[in-house]
Design a protein around this motif. Structure first.
Motif, PDB file in Angstrom:
ATOM      1  N   LEU A  41       7.706  16.420   3.689  1.00 39.16           N
ATOM      2  CA  LEU A  41       7.952  14.981   3.702  1.00 39.16           C
ATOM      3  C   LEU A  41       9.050  14.549   2.726  1.00 39.16           C
ATOM      4  CD1 LEU A  41       4.265  13.694   3.972  1.00 39.16           C
ATOM      5  CD2 LEU A  41       6.009  13.714   5.769  1.00 39.16           C
ATOM      6  N   GLY A  42       9.503  15.463   1.869  1.00 37.88           N
ATOM      7  CA  GLY A  42      10.595  15.155   0.957  1.00 37.88           C
ATOM      8  C   GLY A  42      10.176  14.479  -0.330  1.00 37.88           C
ATOM      9  N   TRP A  43       8.893  14.548  -0.677  1.00 38.90           N
ATOM     10  CA  TRP A  43       8.399  13.878  -1.887  1.00 38.90           C
ATOM     11  C   TRP A  43       8.139  14.856  -3.040  1.00 38.90           C
ATOM     12  CZ3 TRP A  43       3.907  11.527   1.438  1.00 38.90           C
ATOM     13  CH2 TRP A  43       4.443  10.629   2.366  1.00 38.90           C
ATOM     14  N   ASN A  44       8.429  16.127  -2.849  1.00 34.59           N
ATOM     15  CA  ASN A  44       8.004  17.161  -3.800  1.00 34.59           C
ATOM     16  C   ASN A  44       8.599  16.952  -5.189  1.00 34.59           C
ATOM     17  OD1 ASN A  44       7.337  17.935  -1.213  1.00 34.59           O
ATOM     18  ND2 ASN A  44       7.815  20.098  -1.507  1.00 34.59           N
ATOM     19  N   LEU A  45       9.934  16.836  -5.283  1.00 44.30           N
ATOM     20  CA  LEU A  45      10.595  16.722  -6.579  1.00 44.30           C
ATOM     21  C   LEU A  45      10.184  15.444  -7.294  1.00 44.30           C
ATOM     22  CD1 LEU A  45      12.629  17.654  -8.699  1.00 44.30           C
ATOM     23  CD2 LEU A  45      14.434  16.525  -7.354  1.00 44.30           C
ATOM     24  N   LEU A  46      10.146  14.339  -6.569  1.00 43.28           N
ATOM     25  CA  LEU A  46       9.797  13.063  -7.194  1.00 43.28           C
ATOM     26  C   LEU A  46       8.383  13.082  -7.753  1.00 43.28           C
ATOM     27  CD1 LEU A  46      11.365  10.669  -4.547  1.00 43.28           C
ATOM     28  CD2 LEU A  46      12.204  11.069  -6.858  1.00 43.28           C
ATOM     29  N   ASN A  47       7.443  13.687  -7.034  1.00 42.40           N
ATOM     30  CA  ASN A  47       6.072  13.765  -7.532  1.00 42.40           C
ATOM     31  C   ASN A  47       5.965  14.682  -8.744  1.00 42.40           C
ATOM     32  OD1 ASN A  47       3.915  12.207  -6.047  1.00 42.40           O
ATOM     33  ND2 ASN A  47       5.022  13.069  -4.313  1.00 42.40           N
ATOM     34  N   HIS A  53       8.935   4.254  -7.283  1.00 39.72           N
ATOM     35  CA  HIS A  53       9.599   3.269  -6.442  1.00 39.72           C
ATOM     36  C   HIS A  53      10.249   3.950  -5.234  1.00 39.72           C
ATOM     37  CE1 HIS A  53       9.641   1.082 -10.404  1.00 39.72           C
ATOM     38  NE2 HIS A  53       9.344   0.053  -9.633  1.00 39.72           N
ATOM     39  N   ILE A  54      10.876   5.094  -5.501  1.00 36.77           N
ATOM     40  CA  ILE A  54      11.601   5.799  -4.438  1.00 36.77           C
ATOM     41  C   ILE A  54      10.625   6.448  -3.467  1.00 36.77           C
ATOM     42  CG2 ILE A  54      13.328   7.577  -3.972  1.00 36.77           C
ATOM     43  CD1 ILE A  54      14.348   7.123  -6.850  1.00 36.77           C
ATOM     44  N   GLY A  80       8.013   6.057   1.959  1.00 35.12           N
ATOM     45  CA  GLY A  80       6.839   5.990   2.817  1.00 35.12           C
ATOM     46  C   GLY A  80       5.589   6.643   2.286  1.00 35.12           C
ATOM     47  N   MET A  81       5.561   7.088   1.035  1.00 36.39           N
ATOM     48  CA  MET A  81       4.351   7.720   0.520  1.00 36.39           C
ATOM     49  C   MET A  81       3.270   6.660   0.305  1.00 36.39           C
ATOM     50  SD  MET A  81       3.740  10.206  -2.762  1.00 36.39           S
ATOM     51  CE  MET A  81       2.093  10.824  -3.130  1.00 36.39           C
ATOM     52  N   PRO A  82       2.135   6.764   0.988  1.00 33.12           N
ATOM     53  CA  PRO A  82       1.082   5.752   0.840  1.00 33.12           C
ATOM     54  C   PRO A  82       0.289   5.945  -0.443  1.00 33.12           C
ATOM     55  CG  PRO A  82       0.396   7.412   2.414  1.00 33.12           C
ATOM     56  CD  PRO A  82       1.795   7.769   2.011  1.00 33.12           C
ATOM     57  N   ASP A 138       0.803  -1.222   0.000  1.00 39.16           N
ATOM     58  CA  ASP A 138       0.000   0.000   0.000  1.00 39.16           C
ATOM     59  C   ASP A 138       0.836   1.271   0.000  1.00 39.16           C
ATOM     60  OD1 ASP A 138      -2.480  -1.088  -0.316  1.00 39.16           O
ATOM     61  OD2 ASP A 138      -2.942  -1.201   1.810  1.00 39.16           O
ATOM     62  N   THR A 139       2.049   1.193  -0.562  1.00 43.57           N
ATOM     63  CA  THR A 139       2.827   2.403  -0.821  1.00 43.57           C
ATOM     64  C   THR A 139       2.939   2.601  -2.331  1.00 43.57           C
ATOM     65  OG1 THR A 139       5.015   1.384  -1.020  1.00 43.57           O
ATOM     66  CG2 THR A 139       4.220   1.853   1.216  1.00 43.57           C
ATOM     67  N   TYR A 140       3.560   3.715  -2.725  1.00 41.54           N
ATOM     68  CA  TYR A 140       3.709   3.994  -4.147  1.00 41.54           C
ATOM     69  C   TYR A 140       4.685   3.042  -4.831  1.00 41.54           C
ATOM     70  CZ  TYR A 140       0.677   7.736  -5.528  1.00 41.54           C
ATOM     71  OH  TYR A 140      -0.431   8.442  -5.913  1.00 41.54           O
ATOM     72  N   PHE A 141       5.438   2.253  -4.077  1.00 43.25           N
ATOM     73  CA  PHE A 141       6.257   1.208  -4.691  1.00 43.25           C
ATOM     74  C   PHE A 141       5.376   0.222  -5.440  1.00 43.25           C
ATOM     75  CE2 PHE A 141       8.709  -2.651  -5.004  1.00 43.25           C
ATOM     76  CZ  PHE A 141      10.009  -2.225  -5.190  1.00 43.25           C
TER      77      PHE A 141
END
Length: 838
Positions: free
Chosen positions: A475-481, A457-458, A463-465, A397-400
């Motif tokens: 949360l450190g997900w800005n660039l990847l998103n 994957h990253i 931990g991004m659900p 249940d994560t973005y992986f």
């Protein structure tokens, strides 16, 4: 077949009679204008099917872009939480149910008859019905988005969140009833494909010589027959809970939400391979052509296809590692998840070896096939990773998992489908798609896909659900998103460019198809509505390479059935293993009846959803009337007993009993039926095993005398039907059928009365609801017999039953005996299980 049979002289080398070809063309002529909707030919239905599936691909893609726009930056307010839930639910549902499965069946309907050397599949009106039910229902289902009624519980619809307590509106009902008839459409297509592949192959096309794609679709058809009934049963149970308060998934009343996961994923994980295997079959057809050499390890690839289909049914709990299963169950599923990689790897190595052996031309299909292999192998590697239980606990249940799913499905299905579009589009009007634009299309799609999904994957490992509509900026997900969103739009631009090129190509003047890729298989002989000028005799795996004069011989009518022997549409039925000619199969022609039946089916389910009960039953009556109408037309006495299909071969016209295609179609339908019943039986077993005492306090089983009397009447009903079958041609037949119907109806009434005396209330507990479901399903079959029995009597009274037109009698008898077996099995299950649990 023996060597003498394989190397026998051609059926005919004589000039064909004057006017023969013109009569063949006229018999198979496709209606034009508004009457085109009546067409049932595989070429017409296949193209409509493919076009509609691609439309849903675009619509689902637009929903995906809206999701990526929402997630591009943190704390975004582009979409509200409720709207986002509807969009992500519809994105997954449309992609899986309205694009992925229909498009593989659509391509099969279009390609397989010519690939097998047949004039058409054995049930053309069933194909037409499956398409129109899918088109009408699917478009209506998608439009719920515009009224705020789209489902919002995810494409997996987990209870209890989708129960009446937490989802009180109609949103979940549209998913449950809408998906139900879409699955019926898929099953209808599977029956058509299984019987077509086994019984309409060209003479000499033994199972060993059958194209890999046909093998893939045969395996997929069998998988659909056994996997889809579970989700049909599950959706029926959840709708019964929502509509009538039967608590199958309510834990406080003996239900279990995990029951839904068992039923859904028994369908859901085989579905991944139902989507992948047709794509793998197409890859195995295209790679030998682009490499200019036969497929390496063809028999091993066939075994691998069967192996993937087999292992896929052991993977349903792969999605349930975190649901509290025992160590033994988790170990079994982990082993099966790893084992399925072995037959998949065999296919990949066979493709690589074939490319290595040949001289590869960098054509548009080549680019998409190489892109497919790169992406799919990466998806397979992450699949092995999530098969390891401790790792899956971390990324579940994560973005992986989102990344893994898209690498497998888009890489494993969408890229092969686009390769197939470039490869087989010339069959439509003789024109190829642009090679220059294809390079732009490929690199935009390949680069955009990897930019969109590899960063997920990253983000998943960080931990991004899944299924969150926004996230915090810290949360450190800005660039990847943001990278994922940019990649999604780049991928979409490649898809748009492809469709621009496709429209431009289809608008170009039609020209002769020929064989532009120098392919070895029979679909390149012709693209006409009647298939081939004559049905070829096949003596090799790659007939167009190993029989160099075959195309000219077929065009001159030197092989089988170069005419229309009865003035109707026909093809040759062959034996399922050695493909020896057995009989001339009469095929039904164009008709409005499949359209009417499909419209009635879609209207019945959708109107039930919005509680317009009277109008729903009107549409239901339309569906039944349309279906009976086309069956009445199809089962007719042929004008001749035998037909000459070549200078040295005369075949009987049509067949009866187990030799008939309709008997096998009915038998497969009953296997589907039994699988649904088995799912209801599993439900009863599951809720019973959760009880400390079975029956639960305050509940009781129906008294045995009622059950014995009911079972005796069912057996008497079947005995009367046996007498009716033996009394074909005698006046007593209708009266025996009506007497059998009376016994069946009396049996159900006794069964119902026994349940009432036992005080079984389906709303009191899940155990009582499970027993009521078994009884209700038996009642549904009694209703079916109440339709089929009088219909059979009417045919007898009108003189339409005889030794040469007995399909209706044989098939109704099959359904009758199955109903008896099912009723007795239900009684035994209900009474024996509590004894075993004492």
């Amino acid at each position: 077949m023996t060597d003498a049979e394989v190397h026998a002289p051609l059926p005919s080398s004589l000039p064909r009679p004057e006017g023969e070809f013109e009569r063949l063309v006229e018999t198979w002529r496709t209606p034009t204008g508004w009457r085109f909707m009546t067409s049932v030919n595989n070429t017409s239905i296949g193209l409509l099917y493919i076009g509609t599936a691609l439309l849903f691909f675009v619509l689902a893609g637009i929903l995906g872009l809206l999701m990526r726009a929402q997630l591009a930056v943190p704390d975004n307010t582009l979409l509200s939480p409720g709207t986002y839930n509807q969009i992500f639910t519809m994105h997954g549902t449309v992609m899986m149910f309205l694009f992925a499965i229909p498009v593989v069946e659509a391509i099969a309907v279009y390609l397989l008859p010519n690939m097998l050397g047949a004039r058409d599949l054995p049930f053309p009106r069933l194909s037409a019905y499956a398409y129109w039910a899918y088109a009408f229902g699917g478009l209506a289902f998608f439009c719920t988005l515009f009224f705020g009624l789209a489902p919002d519980g995810g494409w997996f619809m987990y209870p209890p969140l989708t129960g009446e307590k937490y989802s009180p509106g109609l949103n979940a009902d549209f998913w449950l009833l809408g998906i139900g008839f879409i699955e019926i459409s898929a099953i209808a297509g599977a029956i058509e494909l299984i019987v077509g592949i086994l019984f309409t192959r060209a003479p000499g096309m033994t199972l060993r010589r059958m194209p890999i794609y046909a093998w893939a679709m045969l395996v997929v058809g069998v998988m659909i027959v056994f996997a889809f009934p579970a989700v049909i049963a599950g959706t029926a149970l959840l709708e019964l809970e929502r509509a009538f308060d039967w608590p199958f998934f309510i834990q406080e009343r003996g239900g279990d939400p995990i029951l839904w996961q068992h039923l859904f994923w028994f369908f859901g994980h085989p579905e991944v391979y139902i989507i992948f295997l047709p794509a793998a079959g197409m890859v195995s057809m295209m790679i030998p052509t682009i490499a200019g050499t036969p497929l390496v390890g063809q028999r091993a690839v066939v075994v691998a296809l069967v192996g993937v289909g087999f292992f896929s049914f052991g993977l349903w709990a792969h999605h349930m590692f975190t649901a509290g299963l025992g160590v033994l169950e988790m170990s079994f599923i982990s082993a099966a998840s790893m084992a399925v990689a072995i037959p998949t790897g065999i296919q990949v190595f066979a493709w690589i070896a074939t490319l290595w052996n040949g001289r590869v031309k960098m054509s548009p299909p080549t680019m998409f096939l190489l892109g497919f292999m790169f992406i799919f192998v990466l998806g397979g590697l992450t699949g092995v990773m999530v098969a390891v239980i401790p790792f899956d606990w971390q990324v579940h249940d994560t973005y992986f998992i989102v990344a893994h799913l898209h690498y497998v499905l888009i890489g494993g299905m969408v890229f092969p489908v686009f390769a197939a579009m470039y490869y087989w589009t010339p069959l439509i009007n003789g024109n190829r798609l642009s090679e220059t634009l294809s390079r732009w299309v490929f690199w935009l799609m390949f680069g955009g896909f990897n930019l969109a999904f590899f960063p997920m994957h990253i983000t998943g490992l960080q931990g991004m659900p899944r299924r969150v509509y926004t996230y915090d900026a810290n949360l450190g997900w800005n660039l990847l998103n943001m990278l994922s969103t940019i990649g999604a739009f780049i991928f979409a631009s490649g898809v748009v460019l492809f469709f621009v090129d496709l429209v431009r190509t289809l608008r170009r003047p039609e020209k002769e198809v020929g064989n532009p890729w120098n392919a070895p298989t029979l679909e390149w002989l012709t693209s006409e509505s009647y298939g081939n000028r004559s049905i070829p005799r096949v003596t090799s795996v790659n007939p167009l390479w190993e029989q160099p004069t075959l195309s000219e011989e077929v065009d001159r009518g030197q092989h089988y059935l170069p005419n229309t022997a009865t003035g109707l549409r026909e093809t040759i039925a062959t034996s399922p293993v050695n493909a020896e000619p057995r009989y001339l199969m009469i095929l039904p022609g164009d008709s409005w009846l499949p359209v009417i039946a499909a419209l009635g089916t879609a209207g019945f389910f959708l109107l039930l959803t919005v509680k317009m009960i009277l109008l729903a039953w009107i549409f239901g009556f339309m569906a039944v009337a349309g279906t009976l109408g086309w069956l009445w037309q199809s089962d007719r006495k042929p004008s001749i007993d035998e037909a000459r299909v070549s200078d040295d071969l005369v075949l009987p016209v049509n067949a009866r009993g187990t030799a008939s295609q309709s008997w096998w179609g009915t038998m497969i339908m009953l296997i589907v039926d039994a699988s649904i019943f088995a799912s209801f039986g599993f439900t009863y077993i599951h809720v019973s095993m959760r009880l400390q005492v079975c029956p639960p306090p305050g509940a009781a089983l129906p008294a045995l005398p009622w059950q014995f009397a009911s079972g005796g009447l069912l057996l008497a009903s079947s005995a009367l039907m046996l007498l009716a079958v033996r009394g074909l041609g005698k006046r007593r037949l209708p009266w025996l059928v009506l007497a059998a119907l009376g016994c069946a109806a009396a049996s159900f009434m006794l069964d119902l009365r026994g349940h009432q005396f036992a005080g079984l209330e389906p709303t009191a507990s899940a155990w009582g609801a499970a027993i009521a479901t078994l009884l209700g399903y038996q009642g549904l079959h009694i209703v079916l017999l109440a339709i089929a029995g009088p219909y059979l009597c009417l045919r007898a009274w009108r003189g339409h039953l005889g030794e040469r037109s007995r399909a209706t009698l044989d098939n109704v008898a099959l359904i009758w005996h199955y109903t008896t077996l099912q009723g007795i099995a239900g009684m035994v299950l209900v009474h024996i299980l509590p004894l075993l649990m004492e």
